[in-house]
Scaffold this active site. Structure first.
Site, mmCIF file in Angstrom:
data_model
loop_
_atom_site.group_PDB
_atom_site.id
_atom_site.type_symbol
_atom_site.label_atom_id
_atom_site.label_comp_id
_atom_site.label_asym_id
_atom_site.label_seq_id
_atom_site.Cartn_x
_atom_site.Cartn_y
_atom_site.Cartn_z
ATOM 1 N N TYR A 172 0.843 -1.206 0.000
ATOM 2 C CA TYR A 172 0.000 0.000 0.000
ATOM 3 C C TYR A 172 0.875 1.252 0.000
ATOM 4 O O TYR A 172 0.924 1.980 -0.965
ATOM 5 C CB TYR A 172 -0.954 -0.017 1.194
ATOM 6 C CG TYR A 172 -1.974 1.099 1.127
ATOM 7 C CD1 TYR A 172 -3.096 0.988 0.311
ATOM 8 C CD2 TYR A 172 -1.813 2.276 1.856
ATOM 9 C CE1 TYR A 172 -4.029 2.013 0.225
ATOM 10 C CE2 TYR A 172 -2.742 3.307 1.780
ATOM 11 C CZ TYR A 172 -3.842 3.172 0.966
ATOM 12 O OH TYR A 172 -4.759 4.195 0.869
ATOM 13 N N SER A 199 -6.353 0.807 -4.420
ATOM 14 C CA SER A 199 -6.421 2.242 -4.190
ATOM 15 C C SER A 199 -5.033 2.853 -4.339
ATOM 16 O O SER A 199 -4.447 2.795 -5.414
ATOM 17 C CB SER A 199 -7.033 2.506 -2.804
ATOM 18 O OG SER A 199 -7.417 3.850 -2.676
ATOM 19 N N ASP A 249 -17.587 3.615 -7.979
ATOM 20 C CA ASP A 249 -16.519 4.082 -7.110
ATOM 21 C C ASP A 249 -16.471 5.605 -7.180
ATOM 22 O O ASP A 249 -16.002 6.181 -8.158
ATOM 23 C CB ASP A 249 -15.174 3.486 -7.552
ATOM 24 C CG ASP A 249 -14.062 3.749 -6.535
ATOM 25 O OD1 ASP A 249 -14.249 4.626 -5.678
ATOM 26 O OD2 ASP A 249 -13.021 3.076 -6.610
ATOM 27 N N HIS A 251 -15.672 1.572 -3.999
ATOM 28 C CA HIS A 251 -14.249 1.472 -3.688
ATOM 29 C C HIS A 251 -13.931 0.224 -2.878
ATOM 30 O O HIS A 251 -12.770 -0.145 -2.740
ATOM 31 C CB HIS A 251 -13.808 2.725 -2.930
ATOM 32 C CG HIS A 251 -12.337 2.953 -2.958
ATOM 33 N ND1 HIS A 251 -11.628 3.149 -4.128
ATOM 34 C CD2 HIS A 251 -11.410 3.004 -1.960
ATOM 35 C CE1 HIS A 251 -10.353 3.320 -3.851
ATOM 36 N NE2 HIS A 251 -10.201 3.238 -2.539
#
Length: 687
Positions: free
Chosen positions: A461, A541, A624, A659
């Site tokens: 991430y 993301s 999203d 999302h």
């Protein structure tokens, strides 16, 4: 179509838009794909063509159905969330196994059988309408709860009468990025909202002018009372909470995603509500651990990058601060005032420890944890020594433990029955050295009998001070159960080691994030953990951005890439919905210095024509409204138009999903089955 045969991509119109930015020309040929799929016929036709191609390809992959069935078995276990105690009653979420959405339950006593209060599985035929945020009044008689439809960040708030089981007529709309906080007397609740957007712009328009309102039960939303707003600072977001005694309303305000907050206080017992500033300036992180009368306890990074706990006497004009728990080597992750103690969760090399301090800061107890893992959540109240915490690890589904902070005694409240034997798996921690010498931890999950090197998925991430702590995932376990290795890299940009770790991976330092991830990939292969030509990178993301960026920078390193709901156009992210918040982490495309940094790694602007790219399966969703799907649409179009080798570069587009939050379980399983089938084929994992 065979999985490794030639692919005829749908034709994509290439426009002639060129922007001149700080003296540089930047083409944007697929800007038309920024249109909303709900209203733009051209975009809808493109989406349908791409979705048809991807489904036809995925249907040819060996083992796809077997993977889905395996994942379904692994997901089929009872899950209970952390308990919230209000008015002597206990409230929690529960999923019996394969429910599309968890249900909200209540127990009159801890040992009593749960009673279902809210079941969102009946709200829509496709299971895509979910229970979002919820909060119980102090007396346990009312629940304010948010309804989330189709994965959107927008919420509608309703109220349940617990004893009668009836949903009241109250209904509040256009709520987003909000907490729900009941007035102490239960007369109504505080919430945060944006102005109603123009028709047709709900899922793309920028979010500005957040404000805090009070809704009194039994009234229409038009009668709600505006409590706090900052029209002169429209970029601020405000979240309200009420202290346990009902006296104080604390409003935390922030401009972006970085946890730098201002604190505003309102005395709810005063004849006229007036706000006063408790902490001025968007400079530090302030998180309320609890309040005892006028003495508030906060976790803060003020003069403490790994955080400390301080108290503030809010009744004092000087607002004196006193250090209660000093900064140490370990990161303070969370704290709660429970009984007359501070329950403090810390991270030591990304694994949790749980400590109990008195209100003077003296260490009273170390709470024993079941294994190396993470405290996923904890809760309790001042004046009551009973607390609960959720514990999990990569091979251990979330357990709920009860703790008496006065005695230190713990007991198991909920441990899910397992459909697998944890002894068959191994969780290890290793570390790599990044390009600049920084040591980066990596967790590795594998089946005990797997002989390395093996096909490996590397997840990351690296942003927004979010820590990737050990946590159970049926998806990760499913890959390991098939004979693969699942690895998680705790790269910079996250919050694993506090503010300095985050700062080292944001804005001008963003390349450190990519260097860390590439170093982790190289380390896994050098150690013989990951098979060469068998490494797959995966992220969601900001992690989708990570995967796309490292694929551009080192296409030779990976067999496949799985970027999900990623931010791929770094020059226009701030123009849509919540994108402006991310300037804290990414920088501002309208500032020349930031523009140069962003253009240097923006995925759609840095595809290496002539290089041999790995197989890529992009994942996004049509609803999203956090990272709008245009990012993935434009990225897919750019990949498919580029000369980057014969491997497939496809996009999977989910409908009636956003999302990630609120996605029905069946859709979660289907998506992971598709990703894992794609990853298995291209990494050489034998099914």
């Amino acid at each position: 179509m065979s999985p490794d045969g030639p692919i005829a991509y749908p034709p994509t119109t290439r426009g002639d838009i060129v922007d001149t930015l700080f003296g540089r020309t930047v083409s944007d040929p697929y800007r038309w794909l920024e249109g909303d799929v709900r209203h733009d016929e051209r975009v809808r036709a493109w989406v349908e063509a791409e979705a048809g191609l991807t489904e036809a390809y995925l249907a040819k992959l060996p083992g796809r159905e077997a993977i889905r069935e395996r994942l379904t078995r692994l997901w089929n276990y009872e899950r209970v969330s952390l308990l919230l105690k209000r008015g002597g009653r206990y409230f929690h979420l529960r999923n019996s196994g394969l429910d599309a959405q968890p249900v909200l339950c209540m127990r009159d006593r801890l040992a009593a059988e749960p009673r279902v209060l809210i079941d969102p599985n009946h709200w829509s035929e496709d299971g895509a309408t979910a229970l979002g945020e919820w909060e119980v009044s102090r007396d346990g008689r009312r629940i304010a709860y948010a309804v989330q439809d189709g994965g959107s960040d927008w919420r509608t708030v309703r109220v349940l009468d617990v004893d009668g089981g009836e949903t009241l007529s109250d209904e509040v709309h256009w709520v987003k990025f909000s907490g729900l906080a009941w007035a102490g007397n239960g007369s109504g609740f505080f919430y945060s909202r944006f102005p109603e957007p123009e028709a047709g712009a709900e899922h793309q328009a920028s979010n500005l002018d957040h404000s805090v309102w009070f809704h009194r039960l039994g009234t229409r939303q038009e009668q709600d009372f505006l409590v706090y707003a900052t029209p002169d600072r429209p970029r601020l977001t405000h979240v309200a909470e009420v202290t346990q005694d009902g006296r104080w309303l604390l409003i935390s305000s922030a401009e972006g995603t970085e946890v730098r907050t201002e604190l505003t206080l309102i005395d709810l017992t005063a004849e006229k509500l007036q706000s006063r500033t408790l902490v001025r300036g968007l400079e530090n992180d302030w998180r309320l651990a609890g309040a005892a009368g006028d003495l508030f306890y906060f976790v803060t990074d003020l003069e403490a990058p790994r955080r400390r706990i301080v108290s503030i006497d809010v009744a004092s004009e000087m607002r004196r601060r006193r250090e209660i728990v000093a900064e140490g080597h370990d990161l303070i992750a969370d704290a709660r005032l429970v009984g007359d103690r501070l329950l403090v969760s810390v991270l030591r090399d990304v694994a949790s420890e749980l400590r109990v301090y008195d209100l003077e800061g003296r260490l009273m107890d170390h709470v024993g944890l079941p294994a190396v893992g993470a405290i996923a959540a904890m809760d309790g109240e001042g004046g009551d020594p009973e607390a609960f915490f959720a514990f999990t690890s990569y091979d251990r589904p979330t357990e709920i433990h009860r703790l008496d902070v006065a005695t230190g005694a713990t007991s198991m409240f909920a441990r899910p029955p397992l459909s697998f034997d944890p002894a068959e798996f191994v969780v290890e921690q290793t570390a790599c050295t990044s390009k600049d010498g920084t040591v980066v931890p990596i967790f590795v999950l594998r089946r005990r009998d797997v002989v390395s090197p093996a096909p490996t998925i590397l997840y990351g991430y690296g942003g927004f001070e979010i820590s990737l702590t050990p946590g159970f995932s049926p998806a990760a376990l499913g890959w390991a159960a098939m004979g693969g290795v699942y690895a998680v890299a705790n790269i910079r940009g996250g919050g694993e080691y506090g503010k300095a770790w985050h700062d080292a991976g944001r804005r001008a330092n963003k390349q450190n994030v990519f260097d860390d991830f590439i170093a982790a990939a190289e380390h896994l292969m050098a150690r013989g953990i990951a098979a060469r030509n068998g490494l797959v990178v995966h992220g969601h993301s900001n992690g989708g951005l990570l995967v796309a960026a490292v694929t551009n920078q080192r296409p030779d390193l990976f067999a496949a890439a799985l970027p999900g709901v990623g931010v791929h156009d770094m020059l226009r992210f701030h123009r849509f919905t919540a994108g402006r918040y991310w300037i804290d982490d990414y920088g501002d495309p309208g500032v020349e210095e930031d523009f140069a940094t962003l253009l240097g790694y923006s995925p759609i602007h840095n595809i290496c024509h002539g290089a041999d790219y790995p197989a890529i399966l992009i994942a996004t969703a049509d609803t999203d409204d956090r990272v709008v799907p245009a990012h993935s649409f434009k990225y897919a179009a750019a990949l498919q138009a580029a000369d980057i080798g014969p491997r497939p570069h496809l996009i999977r587009i989910e409908t009636r999903a956003g999302h990630g939050a609120g996605k029905p379980l069946a859709k979660q399983i289907e998506e992971i089955a598709d990703l894992w089938a794609f990853a298995a084929y291209w990494s050489g994992l034998r099914l």
